[in-house]
Motif scaffolding. Structure first.
Motif, PDB file in Angstrom:
ATOM      1  N   ARG A   1       0.839  -1.200   0.000  1.00  0.00           N
ATOM      2  CA  ARG A   1       0.000   0.000   0.000  1.00  0.00           C
ATOM      3  C   ARG A   1       0.871   1.246   0.000  1.00  0.00           C
ATOM      4  O   ARG A   1       1.899   1.308   0.663  1.00  0.00           O
ATOM      5  N   LYS A   2       0.402   2.267  -0.733  1.00  0.00           N
ATOM      6  CA  LYS A   2       1.080   3.561  -0.726  1.00  0.00           C
ATOM      7  C   LYS A   2       0.530   4.437   0.389  1.00  0.00           C
ATOM      8  O   LYS A   2      -0.618   4.287   0.805  1.00  0.00           O
ATOM      9  N   HIS A   3       1.339   5.365   0.849  1.00  0.00           N
ATOM     10  CA  HIS A   3       0.954   6.272   1.927  1.00  0.00           C
ATOM     11  C   HIS A   3       0.057   7.367   1.370  1.00  0.00           C
ATOM     12  O   HIS A   3       0.342   7.928   0.308  1.00  0.00           O
ATOM     13  N   PRO A   4      -1.046   7.718   2.046  1.00  0.00           N
ATOM     14  CA  PRO A   4      -1.973   8.712   1.477  1.00  0.00           C
ATOM     15  C   PRO A   4      -1.470  10.146   1.527  1.00  0.00           C
ATOM     16  O   PRO A   4      -1.957  10.988   0.761  1.00  0.00           O
ATOM     17  N   THR A   5      -0.507  10.470   2.398  1.00  0.00           N
ATOM     18  CA  THR A   5      -0.035  11.846   2.520  1.00  0.00           C
ATOM     19  C   THR A   5       1.436  12.020   2.195  1.00  0.00           C
ATOM     20  O   THR A   5       1.873  13.132   1.940  1.00  0.00           O
ATOM     21  N   SER A   6       2.216  10.958   2.202  1.00  0.00           N
ATOM     22  CA  SER A   6       3.641  11.035   1.919  1.00  0.00           C
ATOM     23  C   SER A   6       3.938  10.235   0.653  1.00  0.00           C
ATOM     24  O   SER A   6       3.742   9.016   0.613  1.00  0.00           O
ATOM     25  N   ILE A   7       4.433  10.920  -0.373  1.00  0.00           N
ATOM     26  CA  ILE A   7       4.726  10.248  -1.639  1.00  0.00           C
ATOM     27  C   ILE A   7       5.910   9.316  -1.504  1.00  0.00           C
ATOM     28  O   ILE A   7       5.990   8.294  -2.185  1.00  0.00           O
ATOM     29  N   SER A   8       6.837   9.614  -0.615  1.00  0.00           N
ATOM     30  CA  SER A   8       8.076   8.848  -0.501  1.00  0.00           C
ATOM     31  C   SER A   8       7.966   7.666   0.456  1.00  0.00           C
ATOM     32  O   SER A   8       8.977   7.038   0.759  1.00  0.00           O
ATOM     33  N   THR A   9       6.762   7.342   0.948  1.00  0.00           N
ATOM     34  CA  THR A   9       6.597   6.257   1.916  1.00  0.00           C
ATOM     35  C   THR A   9       5.749   5.148   1.313  1.00  0.00           C
ATOM     36  O   THR A   9       4.740   5.401   0.665  1.00  0.00           O
ATOM     37  N   LEU A  10       6.184   3.906   1.550  1.00  0.00           N
ATOM     38  CA  LEU A  10       5.484   2.727   1.057  1.00  0.00           C
ATOM     39  C   LEU A  10       5.453   1.679   2.162  1.00  0.00           C
ATOM     40  O   LEU A  10       6.422   1.529   2.917  1.00  0.00           O
ATOM     41  N   LEU A  11       4.325   0.950   2.257  1.00  0.00           N
ATOM     42  CA  LEU A  11       4.189  -0.118   3.241  1.00  0.00           C
ATOM     43  C   LEU A  11       3.955  -1.430   2.507  1.00  0.00           C
ATOM     44  O   LEU A  11       3.231  -1.477   1.512  1.00  0.00           O
TER      45      LEU A  11
ATOM     46  N   VAL B 129      -3.974   2.005   5.084  1.00  0.00           N
ATOM     47  CA  VAL B 129      -3.465   3.145   5.835  1.00  0.00           C
ATOM     48  C   VAL B 129      -4.605   4.116   6.089  1.00  0.00           C
ATOM     49  O   VAL B 129      -5.467   4.334   5.225  1.00  0.00           O
ATOM     50  N   HIS B 130      -4.624   4.709   7.286  1.00  0.00           N
ATOM     51  CA  HIS B 130      -5.620   5.719   7.637  1.00  0.00           C
ATOM     52  C   HIS B 130      -5.435   6.946   6.755  1.00  0.00           C
ATOM     53  O   HIS B 130      -4.300   7.291   6.379  1.00  0.00           O
ATOM     54  N   PRO B 131      -6.512   7.651   6.355  1.00  0.00           N
ATOM     55  CA  PRO B 131      -6.356   8.831   5.489  1.00  0.00           C
ATOM     56  C   PRO B 131      -5.439   9.906   6.056  1.00  0.00           C
ATOM     57  O   PRO B 131      -4.826  10.655   5.295  1.00  0.00           O
ATOM     58  N   SER B 132      -5.311   9.991   7.372  1.00  0.00           N
ATOM     59  CA  SER B 132      -4.399  10.968   7.964  1.00  0.00           C
ATOM     60  C   SER B 132      -2.939  10.558   7.838  1.00  0.00           C
ATOM     61  O   SER B 132      -2.046  11.390   8.004  1.00  0.00           O
ATOM     62  N   GLY B 133      -2.678   9.281   7.583  1.00  0.00           N
ATOM     63  CA  GLY B 133      -1.314   8.781   7.479  1.00  0.00           C
ATOM     64  C   GLY B 133      -0.637   8.523   8.801  1.00  0.00           C
ATOM     65  O   GLY B 133       0.543   8.156   8.831  1.00  0.00           O
ATOM     66  N   GLN B 134      -1.346   8.661   9.916  1.00  0.00           N
ATOM     67  CA  GLN B 134      -0.740   8.475  11.238  1.00  0.00           C
ATOM     68  C   GLN B 134      -0.961   7.075  11.794  1.00  0.00           C
ATOM     69  O   GLN B 134      -0.387   6.731  12.829  1.00  0.00           O
ATOM     70  N   GLN B 135      -1.765   6.279  11.134  1.00  0.00           N
ATOM     71  CA  GLN B 135      -2.035   4.915  11.578  1.00  0.00           C
ATOM     72  C   GLN B 135      -2.204   4.014  10.353  1.00  0.00           C
ATOM     73  O   GLN B 135      -2.538   4.482   9.269  1.00  0.00           O
TER      74      GLN B 135
ATOM     75  N   MET C  83      -8.434  -6.210   3.001  1.00  0.00           N
ATOM     76  CA  MET C  83      -9.060  -5.128   3.752  1.00  0.00           C
ATOM     77  C   MET C  83      -8.782  -3.801   3.057  1.00  0.00           C
ATOM     78  O   MET C  83      -7.844  -3.668   2.271  1.00  0.00           O
ATOM     79  N   ASP C  84      -9.625  -2.817   3.373  1.00  0.00           N
ATOM     80  CA  ASP C  84      -9.463  -1.475   2.836  1.00  0.00           C
ATOM     81  C   ASP C  84     -10.035  -0.483   3.829  1.00  0.00           C
ATOM     82  O   ASP C  84     -10.938  -0.824   4.609  1.00  0.00           O
ATOM     83  N   HIS C  85      -9.528   0.740   3.798  1.00  0.00           N
ATOM     84  CA  HIS C  85      -9.969   1.781   4.731  1.00  0.00           C
ATOM     85  C   HIS C  85     -10.829   2.794   4.002  1.00  0.00           C
ATOM     86  O   HIS C  85     -10.624   3.096   2.826  1.00  0.00           O
ATOM     87  N   HIS C  86     -11.811   3.319   4.725  1.00  0.00           N
ATOM     88  CA  HIS C  86     -12.677   4.367   4.191  1.00  0.00           C
ATOM     89  C   HIS C  86     -11.845   5.619   3.912  1.00  0.00           C
ATOM     90  O   HIS C  86     -10.878   5.914   4.625  1.00  0.00           O
ATOM     91  N   TRP C  87     -12.226   6.368   2.865  1.00  0.00           N
ATOM     92  CA  TRP C  87     -11.434   7.523   2.449  1.00  0.00           C
ATOM     93  C   TRP C  87     -11.616   8.734   3.351  1.00  0.00           C
ATOM     94  O   TRP C  87     -10.839   9.681   3.274  1.00  0.00           O
ATOM     95  N   GLN C  88     -12.640   8.733   4.227  1.00  0.00           N
ATOM     96  CA  GLN C  88     -12.859   9.877   5.108  1.00  0.00           C
ATOM     97  C   GLN C  88     -13.078   9.455   6.557  1.00  0.00           C
ATOM     98  O   GLN C  88     -12.444  10.000   7.461  1.00  0.00           O
ATOM     99  N   ASP C  89     -13.975   8.491   6.784  1.00  0.00           N
ATOM    100  CA  ASP C  89     -14.344   8.111   8.143  1.00  0.00           C
ATOM    101  C   ASP C  89     -13.412   7.047   8.690  1.00  0.00           C
ATOM    102  O   ASP C  89     -12.619   6.431   7.973  1.00  0.00           O
ATOM    103  N   ASP C  90     -13.532   6.811  10.019  1.00  0.00           N
ATOM    104  CA  ASP C  90     -12.728   5.788  10.688  1.00  0.00           C
ATOM    105  C   ASP C  90     -13.417   4.435  10.570  1.00  0.00           C
ATOM    106  O   ASP C  90     -13.847   3.838  11.568  1.00  0.00           O
ATOM    107  N   LEU C  91     -13.520   3.952   9.361  1.00  0.00           N
ATOM    108  CA  LEU C  91     -14.187   2.686   9.100  1.00  0.00           C
ATOM    109  C   LEU C  91     -13.276   1.787   8.272  1.00  0.00           C
ATOM    110  O   LEU C  91     -12.501   2.264   7.431  1.00  0.00           O
ATOM    111  N   LEU C  92     -13.391   0.483   8.534  1.00  0.00           N
ATOM    112  CA  LEU C  92     -12.630  -0.524   7.801  1.00  0.00           C
ATOM    113  C   LEU C  92     -13.586  -1.479   7.119  1.00  0.00           C
ATOM    114  O   LEU C  92     -14.691  -1.716   7.600  1.00  0.00           O
TER     115      LEU C  92
END
Length: 468
Positions: free
Chosen positions: A99-109, A143-149, A187-196
């Motif tokens: 998965r790619k990071h939603p806020t950091s282009i240089s980060t990959l998981l 990855v959470h949309p905020s990129g912190q989790q 699994m996938d994360h919601h693009w706005q809410d805290d839902l999986l």
């Protein structure tokens, strides 16, 4: 000494003493002024720019001259086409998710079959953090949309939540662990809410703060392989199942929306980020199918060039192209409105490609294959990396317009489409072309000797059934 000034009227010659008298002090004098940047090149100051007159009568050989320039630009594009940038080597087992990071282009998981999750820095191409997330295969990662989790799910039937700081560091212990009743496949994360959203025997919608799913969707399917949230219409989900079906869900309802049955199983689904009702699935029959969810009776387009099963697919941020990963050890790039790929990436050591991701800056493509390696490619094979000077940018734009103008010519089309293929792919392509020609010939004969209402097109035969 005599001087002459031109003001729009004719004046006699004057001496400097006569000019400086009160009679001529307030006289307006028109002078010519030029900016050197308009006619002097920025690199060599002694070379002056030549002004161009666009009158077609003065340039009778403009089209032949620009055709030669377009031909040379197309040849140089193939000469400088070197898409491979580097690899991320460090996993000890096959990579199971990425998965790619939603806020950091240089980060990959990425997660692997040995339960390890790694966080990568794409600029330096090294691993920032690696943790032992699960005791078995890491089946899903988001990855959470905020990129912190970020969240992971594995073969041990658990969903784990991890903290991720701005430097890419991850805590050794999970923040939260949810024990599921069934095995999770993706699994996938919601693009706005805290839902999986997780999938396995059923599709479950989770709140990260609850131990039980807040909503469950079932439709008589033994196993669901992948699930994806729509990036525009956030309440919509798409899933692919092992019974060859594609299912659509709406979180606002209590039951699934629609179910489409294809001839073979679909391995992955990707939504177009610019057109909310368009999605593409990667199928086992060597093709990719683009559907409009408002009319699922037949696909909008069929993308064919792979010579083996297509495993994964991901759209570019612009929504104009998508990249696919194939069991034929190749990565292909398709324009969304074209039935054939514009580019194919392969290396000698790359094995079956399991996952692909398109970077958020629309510059790079990431692929993960069976030999435990993640490779970084350029989205445009001949693009120059780094900043461009104004002259380089102008020359690049000029060449692009020339190739667009003369792209229909046979010679330019042949050079632009030519690619060196692996031997196995080349032979399989010839074999499949022979089989396809035979099928088309058989279909043509059947259409000639049957009634008009009985003839069915290829797209109409792709969908076996639609349930609502």
């Amino acid at each position: 000494m005599l001087h002459r000034f031109q003001t729009g009227k004719s004046f006699p010659l004057f001496t400097w003493s006569q000019i400086t008298k009160k009679k001529y002090i307030n006289m307006k004098i028109k002078l010519l002024s030029r900016n050197p940047d308009d006619y002097v090149r920025e690199t060599k100051k002694d070379i002056h720019k030549a002004p161009r007159n666009f009158d077609p009568s003065l340039h009778p050989f403009e089209a032949p001259r620009e055709y030669v320039r377009a031909l040379n630009a197309t040849k140089l594009e193939r000469v400088f086409a070197k898409p491979f940038i580097g690899d991320l080597n460090g996993h000890k087992d096959v990579i199971s998710c990425m998965r790619k990071h939603p806020t950091s282009i240089s980060t990959l998981l990425s997660g692997s079959y040995d339960g390890e999750v790694r966080v990568w820095n794409l600029i330096n191409r090294h691993c920032i953090t690696n943790i032992q997330a699960h005791t078995g295969i890491v089946n899903g990662l988001c990855v959470h949309p905020s990129g912190q989790q970020f969240f992971t799910c594995g073969m041990d039937k658990t969903i784990k939540q991890w903290n991720l700081n701005s430097d890419g560091k991850v805590d050794e212990e999970a923040v939260n662990t949810i024990l599921g009743k069934t095995l999770f496949h993706s699994m996938d994360h919601h693009w706005q809410d805290d839902l999986l959203a997780t999938c396995g025997e059923q599709v479950d919608i989770w709140d990260a703060m609850r131990a039980e799913p807040i909503r469950t969707f079932t439709w008589g399917v033994d196993s669901i392989q992948s699930v994806k949230f729509n990036p525009v219409e956030h309440h919509l989900l798409g899933a692919t199942a092992c019974d060859r079906s594609i299912m659509l869900y709406d979180m606002r309802g209590t039951a699934p929306l629609r179910k489409v049955l294809l001839k073979l199983k679909s391995n992955a689904l990707a939504w177009n980020p610019m057109e909310p009702f368009i999605f593409t699935v990667a199928n086992e029959d060597y093709n990719l199918y683009t559907f409009d969810m408002r009319n699922l009776r037949k696909p909008v387009n069929i993308h064919a060039d792979h010579v083996d099963a297509v495993i994964d697919v991901d759209y570019s941020p612009t929504g104009r192209e998508f990249v696919s990963a194939g069991w034929d050890k190749c990565v292909r790039i398709f324009p969304c409105h074209s039935g054939h790929s514009r580019e194919i990436y392969h290396t000698k050591r790359m094995q079956r490609v399991q996952h692909v991701q398109w970077s958020l800056d629309n510059k790079y493509i990431l692929s993960a294959s069976d030999e435990m390696n993640i490779r970084v490619w350029k989205a445009n094979a001949s693009e120059k990396l780094g900043p461009l000077r104004p002259r380089e940018k102008a020359a690049f734009n000029y060449n692009e317009k020339l190739k667009e103008r003369f792209g229909h010519h046979p010679e330019l089309k042949r050079i632009a489409r030519h690619r060196h293929l692996p031997k196995a792919v080349y032979k399989a392509r010839i074999e499949q072309r022979t089989m396809k020609d035979a099928q088309l010939r058989k279909e043509k004969n059947r259409r000639i000797h049957s009634k008009p209402e009985e003839s069915v097109g290829i797209r109409d035969k792709s969908v076996l059934n639609v349930q609502e």
